[in-house]
Design a protein around this motif. Structure first.
Motif, PDB file in Angstrom:
ATOM      1  N   ALA A  28       0.805  -1.214   0.000  1.00 48.61           N
ATOM      2  CA  ALA A  28       0.000   0.000   0.000  1.00 48.61           C
ATOM      3  C   ALA A  28       0.837   1.263   0.000  1.00 48.61           C
ATOM      4  O   ALA A  28       0.328   2.336  -0.325  1.00 48.61           O
ATOM      5  CB  ALA A  28      -0.943   0.012   1.210  1.00 48.61           C
ATOM      6  N   ARG A  29       2.124   1.167   0.380  1.00 45.92           N
ATOM      7  CA  ARG A  29       2.957   2.368   0.449  1.00 45.92           C
ATOM      8  C   ARG A  29       3.083   3.081  -0.899  1.00 45.92           C
ATOM      9  O   ARG A  29       2.956   4.313  -0.957  1.00 45.92           O
ATOM     10  CB  ARG A  29       4.338   2.000   0.996  1.00 45.92           C
ATOM     11  CG  ARG A  29       4.322   1.735   2.505  1.00 45.92           C
ATOM     12  CD  ARG A  29       5.706   1.505   3.063  1.00 45.92           C
ATOM     13  NE  ARG A  29       5.652   1.085   4.452  1.00 45.92           N
ATOM     14  CZ  ARG A  29       6.217  -0.008   4.920  1.00 45.92           C
ATOM     15  NH1 ARG A  29       6.895  -0.806   4.111  1.00 45.92           N
ATOM     16  NH2 ARG A  29       6.130  -0.314   6.206  1.00 45.92           N
ATOM     17  N   PRO A  30       3.349   2.375  -2.021  1.00 45.66           N
ATOM     18  CA  PRO A  30       3.398   3.104  -3.304  1.00 45.66           C
ATOM     19  C   PRO A  30       2.091   3.791  -3.641  1.00 45.66           C
ATOM     20  O   PRO A  30       2.093   4.910  -4.174  1.00 45.66           O
ATOM     21  CB  PRO A  30       3.733   1.999  -4.319  1.00 45.66           C
ATOM     22  CG  PRO A  30       4.403   0.929  -3.517  1.00 45.66           C
ATOM     23  CD  PRO A  30       3.732   0.957  -2.187  1.00 45.66           C
ATOM     24  N   ALA A  31       0.959   3.158  -3.332  1.00 48.54           N
ATOM     25  CA  ALA A  31      -0.335   3.786  -3.598  1.00 48.54           C
ATOM     26  C   ALA A  31      -0.527   5.023  -2.743  1.00 48.54           C
ATOM     27  O   ALA A  31      -1.054   6.051  -3.214  1.00 48.54           O
ATOM     28  CB  ALA A  31      -1.458   2.782  -3.362  1.00 48.54           C
ATOM     29  N   GLU A  38       3.351  12.870  -3.528  1.00 55.06           N
ATOM     30  CA  GLU A  38       4.755  13.058  -3.189  1.00 55.06           C
ATOM     31  C   GLU A  38       5.605  13.193  -4.447  1.00 55.06           C
ATOM     32  O   GLU A  38       6.637  13.871  -4.425  1.00 55.06           O
ATOM     33  CB  GLU A  38       5.232  11.880  -2.334  1.00 55.06           C
ATOM     34  CG  GLU A  38       4.558  11.806  -0.964  1.00 55.06           C
ATOM     35  CD  GLU A  38       5.098  10.674  -0.124  1.00 55.06           C
ATOM     36  OE1 GLU A  38       6.027   9.993  -0.608  1.00 55.06           O
ATOM     37  OE2 GLU A  38       4.606  10.467   0.997  1.00 55.06           O
ATOM     38  N   GLU A  39       5.170  12.548  -5.533  1.00 57.00           N
ATOM     39  CA  GLU A  39       5.809  12.694  -6.842  1.00 57.00           C
ATOM     40  C   GLU A  39       4.737  13.204  -7.804  1.00 57.00           C
ATOM     41  O   GLU A  39       3.958  12.401  -8.342  1.00 57.00           O
ATOM     42  CB  GLU A  39       6.403  11.370  -7.311  1.00 57.00           C
ATOM     43  CG  GLU A  39       7.476  10.826  -6.378  1.00 57.00           C
ATOM     44  CD  GLU A  39       8.028   9.508  -6.856  1.00 57.00           C
ATOM     45  OE1 GLU A  39       7.648   9.068  -7.968  1.00 57.00           O
ATOM     46  OE2 GLU A  39       8.843   8.906  -6.140  1.00 57.00           O
ATOM     47  N   PRO A  40       4.639  14.526  -8.014  1.00 58.19           N
ATOM     48  CA  PRO A  40       3.517  15.093  -8.770  1.00 58.19           C
ATOM     49  C   PRO A  40       3.360  14.526 -10.179  1.00 58.19           C
ATOM     50  O   PRO A  40       2.235  14.326 -10.641  1.00 58.19           O
ATOM     51  CB  PRO A  40       3.855  16.595  -8.818  1.00 58.19           C
ATOM     52  CG  PRO A  40       4.729  16.823  -7.633  1.00 58.19           C
ATOM     53  CD  PRO A  40       5.533  15.560  -7.483  1.00 58.19           C
ATOM     54  N   SER A  43       1.891  10.998  -9.856  1.00 59.11           N
ATOM     55  CA  SER A  43       0.531  11.099  -9.323  1.00 59.11           C
ATOM     56  C   SER A  43      -0.417  11.654 -10.383  1.00 59.11           C
ATOM     57  O   SER A  43      -1.544  11.157 -10.536  1.00 59.11           O
ATOM     58  CB  SER A  43       0.509  11.985  -8.081  1.00 59.11           C
ATOM     59  OG  SER A  43       1.298  11.425  -7.051  1.00 59.11           O
ATOM     60  N   GLY A  44       0.016  12.665 -11.110  1.00 56.94           N
ATOM     61  CA  GLY A  44      -0.824  13.214 -12.172  1.00 56.94           C
ATOM     62  C   GLY A  44      -1.106  12.201 -13.268  1.00 56.94           C
ATOM     63  O   GLY A  44      -2.245  12.086 -13.749  1.00 56.94           O
ATOM     64  N   ALA A  45      -0.072  11.450 -13.659  1.00 61.53           N
ATOM     65  CA  ALA A  45      -0.273  10.433 -14.686  1.00 61.53           C
ATOM     66  C   ALA A  45      -1.209   9.328 -14.205  1.00 61.53           C
ATOM     67  O   ALA A  45      -2.096   8.876 -14.945  1.00 61.53           O
ATOM     68  CB  ALA A  45       1.080   9.843 -15.096  1.00 61.53           C
ATOM     69  N   ALA A  46      -1.021   8.889 -12.953  1.00 60.22           N
ATOM     70  CA  ALA A  46      -1.888   7.842 -12.409  1.00 60.22           C
ATOM     71  C   ALA A  46      -3.321   8.328 -12.273  1.00 60.22           C
ATOM     72  O   ALA A  46      -4.277   7.595 -12.566  1.00 60.22           O
ATOM     73  CB  ALA A  46      -1.352   7.378 -11.056  1.00 60.22           C
TER      74      ALA A  46
END
Length: 222
Positions: A28-31, A38-40, A43-46
């Protein structure tokens, strides 16, 4: 005679359960890093990809969505592959395949990873079966009534929203709520603290009602 239901360890609270929970936290940590931005870029792509897939599945068939996604991916990779080949031919360089690093990466599933995944699945499946049996067979009347109330509420929610709509709303909430909380952390914490204080006060009044006057108390003299 001892109760047969109390014999034997509970699979949902044994060491396998604790191991499964720790592994679940690792996965769950990467999610969590994605939804907390934390990495825009990632996160934006996801966020864009997840919303696009859910909206596409809501309007098109799953087969069409998968086909379009794979076609889009192939168009990008083939175009990039041809572009790099032309650049290498013009510059007379020998850089090799542009996706060499990805092609050489080991993506095969090992026996240990498959075994670990199957063990975790077994733990959660056993827990689900035990809880379902406990609720449906009314082992605890209060819990079964609560479960019935939740199912009754879900019937109304299902009449208004379908599953994909709820998934889209959950996806939007998961990516926007942490970002809004980070920008308005002070105000949100103050509101939550006030709400918690009011809830604690209401529970305190419920647990300790004001003492009523006893019916056998003597009336004051006239």
């Amino acid at each position: 005679m001892a109760d047969s239901s109390s014999t034997g360890p509970d699979p949902s609270t044994g060491p396998d359960a604790s191991t499964g929970l720790s592994s679940l936290r690792d996965y769950a940590r990467p999610a969590l890093r994605l939804v907390q931005w934390e990495e825009p870029k990632r996160s934006g792509a996801a966020f864009f990809l997840s919303v696009t897939v859910l909206v596409s599945v809501a309007t098109l068939s799953v087969i069409s969505v998968v086909s379009y996604l794979l076609l889009t991916c192939l168009c990008c990779t083939i175009t990039f592959r041809v572009y790099k080949a032309v650049i290498q031919a013009v510059q007379k360089s020998d850089d090799g395949h542009p996706f060499r690093a990805l092609l050489e990466r080991d993506v095969e599933l090992t026996q240990d990873s498959v075994r670990q995944f199957s063990d975790q699945t077994r733990v959660y499946l056993n827990r689900f079966l035990l809880q379902t049996r406990r609720l449906l067979l009314v082992q605890d009347l209060v819990d079964s009534l609560k479960f019935a109330g939740v199912m009754w509420i879900l019937t109304y929610i299902g009449a208004v929203f379908n599953g994909l709509t709820l998934l889209i709303l959950a996806d939007l909430t998961a990516f926007t709520a942490p970002l809004l909380y980070q920008k308005n952390k002070t105000q949100v914490d103050q509101l939550l603290e006030k709400a918690q204080q009011k809830l604690d006060l209401a529970l305190l009044r419920t647990d300790f009602p004001a003492p009523s006057r006893s019916s056998n108390q003597s009336e004051p003299s006239q």
